[in-house]
Design an enzyme around this catalytic site. Sequence first.
Site, PDB file in Angstrom:
ATOM      1  N   ASP A 115      -4.427   1.858   2.102  1.00 13.21           N
ATOM      2  CA  ASP A 115      -3.573   1.985   3.180  1.00 13.21           C
ATOM      3  C   ASP A 115      -4.318   2.847   4.134  1.00 13.21           C
ATOM      4  O   ASP A 115      -4.940   3.730   3.773  1.00 13.21           O
ATOM      5  CB  ASP A 115      -2.152   2.397   3.003  1.00 13.21           C
ATOM      6  CG  ASP A 115      -1.545   1.447   2.446  1.00 13.21           C
ATOM      7  OD1 ASP A 115      -1.169   0.162   3.229  1.00 13.21           O
ATOM      8  OD2 ASP A 115      -0.548   1.491   1.430  1.00 13.21           O
ATOM      9  N   GLU A 116      -4.303   2.673   5.558  1.00 19.26           N
ATOM     10  CA  GLU A 116      -4.772   3.829   6.343  1.00 19.26           C
ATOM     11  C   GLU A 116      -4.050   3.857   7.710  1.00 19.26           C
ATOM     12  O   GLU A 116      -2.874   3.167   7.854  1.00 19.26           O
ATOM     13  CB  GLU A 116      -6.444   3.396   6.943  1.00 19.26           C
ATOM     14  CG  GLU A 116      -6.262   1.803   7.723  1.00 19.26           C
ATOM     15  CD  GLU A 116      -7.719   1.415   8.070  1.00 19.26           C
ATOM     16  OE1 GLU A 116      -8.164   2.111   9.094  1.00 19.26           O
ATOM     17  OE2 GLU A 116      -8.251   0.553   7.316  1.00 19.26           O
TER      18      GLU A 116
END
Length: 899
Positions: free
Chosen positions: A561-562
């Site tokens: 995830d970013e």
Amino acid sequence: MKKVSGLFPSILCVVSLTACGPVADGQSSTPEAADTAAVEGSGQLSQSDIDRLAETLKVTYQVIANKAAECQAGGRSIGATSCYEAKITLHSDEPVTASGWEIYFSQPDPLAFVAPGALSIDHINGDLHVIRPGEEFETVTAQAPVSADLVVRGQVLSEAKLMPNWYVVADGLEARTIDSTRMQTDPETGLLVRPWIVDFPREESHYRKGPGDDTPLATSAFLHDANSIAAPVDNSSVAAAIIPSPASVQRRDGALDLAAGLTVSMDGVDRAAIDAALQRLALFGVAEAAGGVPVSVSVEPDLMGGTESYVLDIGPGAVAITAADDAGAAYALYSLASLVTLGETTVPQLRIEDSPRFGFRGMHIDLARNFHSLDMVLKVMDQMAAYKLNKLHLHLADDEGWRLEIPGLPELTDVGARRCHDPAEDDCLLMQLGSGPTGETEVDGYFSVADYSAILAAAKARHIEVIPSLDMPGHSRAAIKSMEARYRRFMEAGQPEQAREYLLTDFDDTTEYESIQFYTDNTLNVCMESTYHFIDTVITEIATIHEAAGVPLKRYHIGADETAGAWVESPVCQAVFEDPDNGIDDAGDLGGYFIERVANMVAAMDVIPGGWNDGMGHTDPDRMPETVQTNAWGVLPWGGATSAQQQANYGWEVILSIPDALYFDFPYEADPKEGGYYWAGRRVNTRKVFDFMPENLPVHAEFWKDPNEQPFTIDDTLQTDDNGVVTHAPLEEGVRFAGMQGQVWSETLPSDEMVLYMIFPRLLALAERAWHQAEWEVPYDYQGTVYSPQTSHFTSDMRAARDADWARFAAVLAEKELPKLDKAGIPYRIPTVGARLTEGRLLTNTIFPGLPVEMRSAAGEWQAVDGPVDVTGLGDGAIEVRARSADGSRAGRALTVGE
């Protein structure tokens, strides 16, 4: 509050009026902060005042209405696509006149507007908000409550989204949880009750998002229609049924009586490999005993069907098991246990030849948002093994907590495993998700090395592979703040080199960003070498724990995830952009760079890297390892089939994790009283999981609806844009998904019991689809075609066969499997009851036919319902209905008939 990465601790000192710890090297405090604390920290209140306030203050939270668009606040648009109006009210039997207090509370959606008045409210970070006396505040009494009218970004369609454990604090004093905001437990149902929440009216503004949302409220009448089953179920088919269904079953006349127990002999099988299965049989009254029915268990590695396959032959006087491996032998015994009906000792004579549909059959448990116990994880693994699931994906770190001891990095758990009232975050993280101010609740905590080793040992005995996940680079606030606390400790000790060794923060980064959960500081800096040193150390330590437990680490889930918008103004990243050898032009390239680098780091350890498909989609497949796991969690009406098929065509191992049917924290039915988030599914009951066809994603457009209950179309033909770039492609001939996995996320689940409630009985339907391919499933068309409610690839005959199969499955759950969950102490969800009043008669049913049903009139005594009931003599009072657990020990949530 201004969103400034790296300066949050000093900003928080201003809003909390609480003394802060030392400022980190590279950070700056401000004269304004010191002045604010000095002027406003009045010190009027004593600790006994705060204690008494926490005991006597009554809080209510009322949702007024949800709005889908054009949200207005204070006469102006707030620019949100959706919002809701709410009111917070404070009242007290003892007058409150002092100022200087603050009330902190969790609200997953951030504040957009507060009407000026007696209370002021500010958003701090994530879901944390603070209430203070406003300009018009004078006093709070029972006769003169004070309130604040709010407009909030987002929508709230379920009470479960409103968090508990609001707390009050004043400068220099200990924080105390306000008693009126604590969760309570209904003694009959075991469900959590939120007494500070004003009941949602059962009208559209409280269960629909707005125009265009046609979600039906799960009334008793709606459920009665949904539960109606056309095809009767043959009792003999229930007796011979196994969940998950075997590939092949040959019935014989007669039954085998196991009353004398079992005498087990083994040839080429490790006793430890079948012990858990034998324990399950013993739990059901079929234990090992001298002189018992002979059970021979042998291994033939070349057995047709391959890994995990088995043959179970139950004859007139003995049981013979032949398996491809130890796992297959255990699964054969679990199938024998599945044939047992509690209270009976006979099983039908038959021959089963069985092998799994998918090699990856998983369950994901989020322990990061809210921590849950070792005992709960062990209970889930017991049931996973019984229903032939073989992968346990443990989500062990996120913004709200780090849940695994890492030798050499004690701050990760000393700080990152607790949430409390510590604005400097030296001792714990900020309170989130209603965890309260103490850091000592059941949602705080972590697994020690010994705990995690116990999980590995139990998993090995049950043929389950544990896949640890510590989410990065976004969703990493717990790690970031823990390492900042470590940095401050070593800086104070005069050891700057050690301080920077594992630092994840560029203190000079002025980038302003906001994550999907509204954090401004939850993304580690992917341009710093200390970040990769940290990751390498963590994974190496986890691998060491696995090795010591005799269970080598095979897969590691990066998360991937970013946060969009991160790293733009980081000086460290600017240097990376300016180096032409890196091939990175701007911050938009950094997410893929990070995932590629970490994936190859993991692969170099002889471990398979995994991640969620959106983050993995930012990578260049040519720069990724040869073997990659990607969890496809795209929502089908929103392009989920496209991303899953694209990554399968890369040759990656795609694990279907789609929210439409496989997010078990979503509500079972559309009702404000149901738990969980609901952003991609308002009613994900056991039937919907059962109906899922994992090897043909587009076909669901023919019979499912989108999250607003609208029909949708999936065009699965080859498509390109104006430049000839492929935007969607069918699966390439012969490409298959590698498996499927159920997910439970724990934001709204503060107890072990609630996690189990949300997982079960949906896990049994997950197991059915992951192990067994039903004959009624629509084969995938590799040439590509269009699917919509107007197409008919899923024929009427196929639908009839599915409905009959569901009727059988539901009957087996009610008669055989739910009693076994009761026996194992699993507090599964008891379904709400369908009911209609027709010509003075009450008609009832449940999704699992055969469960006990009760009714009462005008809040009278509950009485059992067996078939239609004449209610003409009961007067005009409302009639309520509810079901009970299979063993009768627990009651389900009641519904009012006709509402």
